[in-house]
Every structure is written in structure tokens, then in C-alpha cells.
Write a protein that holds these residues in place. Structure first.
Motif, PDB file in Angstrom:
ATOM      1  N   PHE A  70      28.114 -22.879  -8.189  1.00 13.41           N
ATOM      2  CA  PHE A  70      26.623 -22.795  -8.091  1.00 13.41           C
ATOM      3  C   PHE A  70      26.100 -23.840  -8.762  1.00 13.41           C
ATOM      4  N   LEU A  71      25.386 -24.568  -8.056  1.00 14.91           N
ATOM      5  CA  LEU A  71      24.690 -25.605  -8.565  1.00 14.91           C
ATOM      6  C   LEU A  71      23.106 -25.383  -8.750  1.00 14.91           C
ATOM      7  N   ASP A  72      22.497 -25.196  -9.769  1.00 17.64           N
ATOM      8  CA  ASP A  72      21.296 -25.281  -9.771  1.00 17.64           C
ATOM      9  C   ASP A  72      20.271 -26.539  -9.794  1.00 17.64           C
ATOM     10  N   ILE A  73      19.698 -26.558  -8.676  1.00 19.73           N
ATOM     11  CA  ILE A  73      19.398 -27.948  -8.152  1.00 19.73           C
ATOM     12  C   ILE A  73      17.946 -28.282  -8.538  1.00 19.73           C
ATOM     13  N   THR A  74      17.213 -27.212  -9.414  1.00 17.63           N
ATOM     14  CA  THR A  74      15.976 -27.464  -9.826  1.00 17.63           C
ATOM     15  C   THR A  74      15.956 -27.536 -11.292  1.00 17.63           C
ATOM     16  N   ALA A  75      16.647 -26.581 -11.741  1.00 21.76           N
ATOM     17  CA  ALA A  75      16.963 -26.164 -13.303  1.00 21.76           C
ATOM     18  C   ALA A  75      15.663 -26.554 -14.340  1.00 21.76           C
ATOM     19  N   SER A  76      14.755 -26.018 -13.725  1.00 17.23           N
ATOM     20  CA  SER A  76      13.541 -25.791 -14.727  1.00 17.23           C
ATOM     21  C   SER A  76      13.745 -24.761 -15.383  1.00 17.23           C
ATOM     22  N   ILE A  87      24.155 -15.215 -11.941  1.00  9.31           N
ATOM     23  CA  ILE A  87      25.570 -15.404 -12.403  1.00  9.31           C
ATOM     24  C   ILE A  87      26.045 -14.244 -12.650  1.00  9.31           C
ATOM     25  N   GLU A  88      25.051 -13.255 -13.339  1.00  4.40           N
ATOM     26  CA  GLU A  88      25.376 -11.778 -13.902  1.00  4.40           C
ATOM     27  C   GLU A  88      25.883 -11.029 -12.602  1.00  4.40           C
ATOM     28  N   ARG A  89      24.866 -10.993 -11.809  1.00  7.02           N
ATOM     29  CA  ARG A  89      25.109 -10.163 -10.550  1.00  7.02           C
ATOM     30  C   ARG A  89      26.284 -10.673  -9.885  1.00  7.02           C
ATOM     31  N   THR A  90      26.618 -12.067  -9.782  1.00  2.00           N
ATOM     32  CA  THR A  90      27.898 -12.271  -8.909  1.00  2.00           C
ATOM     33  C   THR A  90      29.119 -11.746  -9.799  1.00  2.00           C
ATOM     34  N   SER A  91      29.052 -12.117 -11.107  1.00  4.69           N
ATOM     35  CA  SER A  91      30.438 -11.845 -11.762  1.00  4.69           C
ATOM     36  C   SER A  91      30.449 -10.418 -11.928  1.00  4.69           C
ATOM     37  N   ASP A  92      29.686  -9.585 -11.822  1.00  4.49           N
ATOM     38  CA  ASP A  92      29.797  -7.994 -11.759  1.00  4.49           C
ATOM     39  C   ASP A  92      30.321  -7.615 -10.506  1.00  4.49           C
ATOM     40  N   GLN A  93      30.017  -8.353  -9.671  1.00  8.40           N
ATOM     41  CA  GLN A  93      30.805  -7.956  -8.019  1.00  8.40           C
ATOM     42  C   GLN A  93      31.958  -8.537  -7.718  1.00  8.40           C
ATOM     43  N   LEU A  94      32.198  -9.850  -8.288  1.00  8.27           N
ATOM     44  CA  LEU A  94      33.233 -10.631  -7.786  1.00  8.27           C
ATOM     45  C   LEU A  94      34.190 -11.035  -8.620  1.00  8.27           C
ATOM     46  N   PHE A  95      35.444 -11.082  -8.421  1.00  9.40           N
ATOM     47  CA  PHE A  95      36.492 -11.379  -9.201  1.00  9.40           C
ATOM     48  C   PHE A  95      37.139 -12.666  -8.986  1.00  9.40           C
ATOM     49  N   ILE A  96      36.395 -13.630  -8.734  1.00 10.64           N
ATOM     50  CA  ILE A  96      36.940 -15.022  -8.603  1.00 10.64           C
ATOM     51  C   ILE A  96      36.177 -15.970  -9.347  1.00 10.64           C
ATOM     52  N   PRO A  97      37.130 -17.204  -9.791  1.00  6.78           N
ATOM     53  CA  PRO A  97      36.365 -18.152 -10.677  1.00  6.78           C
ATOM     54  C   PRO A  97      34.978 -18.729 -10.441  1.00  6.78           C
ATOM     55  N   LEU A  98      34.141 -18.923 -11.072  1.00  8.51           N
ATOM     56  CA  LEU A  98      32.713 -19.224 -10.997  1.00  8.51           C
ATOM     57  C   LEU A  98      32.484 -20.253 -11.938  1.00  8.51           C
ATOM     58  N   THR A  99      32.148 -21.652 -11.117  1.00  3.31           N
ATOM     59  CA  THR A  99      31.758 -22.570 -12.110  1.00  3.31           C
ATOM     60  C   THR A  99      30.143 -22.846 -11.666  1.00  3.31           C
ATOM     61  N   VAL A 100      29.323 -22.993 -12.824  1.00  2.00           N
ATOM     62  CA  VAL A 100      27.828 -23.246 -12.561  1.00  2.00           C
ATOM     63  C   VAL A 100      27.333 -24.626 -13.474  1.00  2.00           C
ATOM     64  N   GLY A 101      26.625 -25.421 -12.609  1.00  2.00           N
ATOM     65  CA  GLY A 101      26.110 -26.585 -13.049  1.00  2.00           C
ATOM     66  C   GLY A 101      24.556 -26.775 -12.716  1.00  2.00           C
ATOM     67  N   GLY A 102      24.211 -27.844 -13.444  1.00  2.00           N
ATOM     68  CA  GLY A 102      22.907 -28.012 -13.019  1.00  2.00           C
ATOM     69  C   GLY A 102      21.841 -27.717 -14.379  1.00  2.00           C
TER      70      GLY A 102
END
Lengths: 276, 216
Positions: A70-76, A87-102
Motif C-alpha cells: 500500500f502506498l499512501d500517495i498523499t500522506a497528509s 491497514i487495521e481492517r486489511t490485517s484483520d481480514q487477510l493473512f498475507i504480508p503487507l508493506t506500507v509506504g508513503g
């Protein structure tokens, strides 16, 4: 004796011998998110809400994506709070690795993202401004959590590749190969390498750049920028180039499915995880 | 004796970062996770998970500071189902090359760096092959799981090795010794295959608890 009746040591040897040498290459869809919405939602499948990152993440998981970015392209600051919720909602439902940037500027930002359920954080501009952020992140969270993103562009005189920021507009005054090596030495667990020359062109990844960076670092390299067809993924994942490919538009628009891409890679001798 | 419908699982919080996924995986398996460092909560739990990423030395120091090192050994000796994940699996063993320290030492073996010749850490999916009939399925069956690690278990008792993986070299990726299980990969990041294993361990907790209640 094991339940199969074989001596345990022999059973371990037999199992080990049956395993191939191949190391899986990864296929990683990247979602650009702003204010909690995916910017380029996929169009070709029947989703209730193709702009919802969580629903798209679930779709890609079912398709066999190895990880998600997931790339946060505004990041305000407002957008950041929304991102934590995503991220919380995604990781609550999915069990695969998640990278976040921005917009990650400090270890405090990393901690927030990891606590929300991200497995890795990607840093770019902040690491250039303050390289010790890589060391600090690796010390606090482990190097496997720290992805250093590098936007590289070939120098006009052909002498190599420079590092750029601000969407490829501003030169950082760094050599991309040297910077990748330094980032790995400081504690980057992976290098996410985008070719700004190829990004958006659909002409294929910059293979020469991938080879140089892969030679210079002993950590996995994720290729980004330029994928236009599935053969481009095959080229990028050949030995001595990338360990993983990041792709956005070829999956988001009507062209290819992730599972189709992985079957194509397997058919061309690139080891990938397939459904069992 | 009825199996415990919703066993309580203590997830030992030794500063290992993202505990959200493992707690959600436990919930998905129908158990109740409690993230804790409280000795009383750990003793009261039906099962214990030692998660972990990061450095062995820092993790053992933290367990020592929290006065949990001996407590965890006692719970293992008492037969309480125990699951070590990633670094948590490595800490089940003795000497740890990283930081030249000692783990809990409840299983025979030591932990050392992956041999050179491959990119370290290993980050990505890899295949686990079952050595015998066990939690992974029948002997010889395979599944893919998500690994993130630089160190591996060596010199383990072959009878404790339930699954192996090849990354340059072959190493134990699943160990089982009675109610003590260890997984070098992250089951909570390994999609359906991983959730199945978490389920299997939670079932073990349920049945162990049922046995305890029956014996009382």
C-alpha cells in the motif's frame, strides 16, 4: 520411530532430498491509496467496491499475490490516520504480508504502521535526508521490517543511475548503486527499486539497473517501473536480477490477472508459488 | 469430557512488533488471545504462543527482565501446549549464535545463521515438506509458507522435526515435541495454509484442556 515406520533421521533426510533448490520469486501488486481509497481500482472483476483497499487486497490474496504494498500517495496527516484504519481492517481480514509506504519520516511513524498491522514499512525521501533512519528502524524493529525505496534515473551522460525524489523531478545527488549498497549495509531488509525512466512506459523493467543493484546488495531487490506484459516479469526475475516484481497498472487495468502472471512465470522456468 | 470451546491463549509480548496478525489468526481458530507479559495470565492460559521477530539476545533479555524465562520452561514441562513462531521457535532451543546467548533450551538443538550463498534474510514463500504424519499432513506432503529469518535450528533431535525446508541448505521448519510446536515461518502470514496450522494447534489446546478437565 516416526508414524511412517521410518527412522526419524532417515525421514528428515528423505524429505530434504525431495525438496528442489528453487527459490520462489514474488509477485506483488501495489495499490496507490489516498484518503482511504485506491486511486486506480481494478476494472475487470466484479467487486462491490473496486476503490476499497480492503476488498482489493482480499481479491489479490485470492488470486495468489505473494504480498501486497500500500502506498499512501498523499500522506497528509489526515490521510495518514485514514491509512492506519485501512491497514487495521486489511490485517484483520487477510493473512498475507503487507508493506506500507508513503510519508514515513521517523521511527514513530514506522511504529504506528507496524502496530496497525503492517509487516514492513517502506522509506524513501526520509532515508535520503537522514540515512541513520534506516539503522534506527532496523535496530528497533528488525531489518526485515525496513524496505528502502529508491527511485533511479539514468544519468544523461550514461555514466550510471542517479537517485531522484519528488516523483523523479528532483535529483538527490546520489548514485543509485552506491546508495542501494549503503542502504543494505545500514540495515535495509529489501530494496524496492523503481526505474523512473521506465515507470509508466510499459516498455519493460530496466534490466541493466536491476543487474547492477542486485550485484551491489546482498538483500532481496524488488523491481518496479515499466511492466507492460508478462514477458517483462519473466525478464526481470531471471537470475541475477530481481527477487520480486512490483506491478500496478498491468493488474489494475484489464490486461492480466495475478494467477495468470504466475502461471506464465512458471511456464517460463521462474519458480513461483502456485495454488496446491 | 467436552473440549474447551474457547481456550485462552497467552501471546507473550516481548516487544516483537506486529502481534495483530497472530491474535487475529487465533481468533479465526475460535480461541481467545490475550497479549500479555503478566506471569499470572500466562499461568492461567490454556496455551502459550511465543511470537517473535528481531534479535534472540534482546528477546531473551526481555524475558529475563520480565521474570518469564523460568516460568515458560515450567509451563512447557507441565505439558501446557506451546507454540513458538519464527524467533519464538528458535528460542525453544539452546545456544543462539546471534548475541552468543542461550534460549529456553526446552528442545535439543542450537540456532545458527543460515549458511552463506543465499540472500540473508530469507524473505518470501518457501515449501515445507512433512517428514512424517503430523500437523502438516501425511509424510511427504508439502505446503508453502511465508518465511522471514536469518537464523535456523541445527542439531535438533530428528524425532522432533516434523517438516523441513530448503533455502540453500535444508533446515527444520516445523518441530513438534509433545504439546510443544515450533514454526520457523509465519503461519499468520501464510494465508490459508498457515491458518490451517494455527487451527491444528488450537485443536491440540482444546483437547489438552479437555484432558486436564477430565483428570481433575
Amino acid at each position: 520411530m516416526s508414524p511412517t515406520g521410518m527412522d526419524p533421521a532417515a525421514a528428515v533426510r528423505t524429505a530434504g532430498d525431495a525438496l528442489g533448490d528453487a527459490i520462489y520469486r514474488r509477485v506483488i501488486p501495489c495499490l496507490d491509496v489516498t484518503d482511504g481509497r485506491v486511486v486506480k481500482g481494478i476494472e475487470f472483476v466484479d467487486l462491490r467496491d473496486a476503490g476499497d483497499p480492503v476488498e482489493l487486497a482480499a481479491f489479490y490474496n485470492a488470486e495468489g499475490a505473494d504480498e501486497l504494498v500500500f502506498l499512501d500517495i498523499t500522506a497528509s496527516s489526515d490521510s495518514r490516520k485514514t491509512m492506519l484504519d485501512v491497514i487495521e481492517r486489511t490485517s484483520d481480514q487477510l493473512f498475507i504480508p503487507l508493506t506500507v509506504g508513503g510519508g514515513v519520516r521517523a521511527t514513530k511513524d514506522m511504529h504506528e504502521l507496524l502496530r496497525a498491522g503492517a509487516d514492513k514499512v517502506s522509506i524513501n525521501t526520509a532515508a535520503i535526508a537522514e540515512p541513520s533512519l534506516i539503522d534506527a528502524g532496523a535496530d528497533l524493529f528488525g531489518k526485515q521490517c525496513i524496505v528502502v525505496a529508491i527511485d533511479a534515473r539514468r544519468e544523461p551522460d550514461g555514466s550510471g543511475w542517479g537517485v531522484y525524489t519528488h516523483g523523479g523531478r528532483r535529483p538527490a545527488g546520489l548514485d543509485a548503486v552506491a546508495w542501494a549498497a549503503e542502504a543494505a549495509k545500514r540495515g535495509a531488509g529489501e530494496i524496492l527499486l523503481t526505474s523512473m525512466d521506465r515507470d509508466g512506459t510499459r516498455d519493460g523493467y530496466d534490466l541493466a539497473l536491476l543487474e547492477e543493484i542486485s550485484r551491489a546488495c546482498d538483500v532481496p531487490v524488488i523491481a518496479s517501473g515499466g511492466a507492460g506484459n508478462l514477458d517483462h516479469l519473466v525478464e526481470a526475475l531471471a537470475p541475477g536480477r530481481a527477487d520480486a516484481v512490483l506491478a500496478a497498472s498491468i493488474f489494475h487495468f484489464r490486461e492480466y490477472r495475478v494467477n495468470e502472471a504466475k502461471r506464465h512465470l512458471a511456464a517460463n522456468g521462474i519458480p513461483v508459488r502456485l495454488p496446491r | 469430557m467436552t473440549p474447551n470451546a474457547e481456550p485462552v491463549i497467552a501471546v507473550v509480548d516481548h516487544g516483537a512488533g506486529n502481534l495483530r496478525s497472530i491474535t487475529r489468526a487465533i481468533q479465526a481458530a475460535g480461541a481467545r488471545p490475550v497479549i500479555t507479559t503478566d506471569p499470572a495470565a500466562i499461568v492461567a492460559a490454556d496455551g502459550i504462543i511465543l511470537p517473535g521477530v528481531g534479535a534472540a539476545c534482546a528477546a531473551m533479555n526481555r524475558l529475563d527482565d520480565l521474570a518469564l524465562t523460568d516460568l515458560l520452561r515450567e509451563r512447557v514441562a507441565a505439558g501446557v501446549p506451546f507454540l513458538g513462531v519464527c524467533l519464538g521457535m528458535q528460542l525453544l532451543f539452546g545456544h543462539q549464535e546471534e548475541g552468543d546467548t542461550n534460549g529456553l533450551g526446552v528442545l535439543r538443538g542450537r540456532v545458527r545463521m543460515l549458511r552463506p550463498g543465499v540472500k540473508i534474510p530469507q524473505i518470501g514463500w518457501n515449501t515445507v515438506r512433512a517428514t512424517g504424519d503430523g500437523p502438516l499432513g501425511a509424510a511427504g506432503s508439502e505446503g508453502d509458507f511465508y518465511f522471514v529469518h536469518s537464523f535456523v535450528v541445527d542439531d535438533a533431535d530428528p524425532a522432533d522435526i516434523a517438516g523441513v525446508t530448503r533455502y540453500g541448505e535444508v533446515f527444520p521448519s516445523v518441530v513438534t515435541h509433545g504439546a510443544v510446536w515450533g514454526m520457523q515461518f509465519h503461519p499468520e502470514k501464510s494465508s490459508d495454509a498457515g491458518l490451517k496450522l494455527v487451527n491444528a494447534w488450537v485443536d491440540l489446546v482444546r483437547n489438552t484442556e479437555a484432558g486436564k478437565a477430565g483428570a481433575a
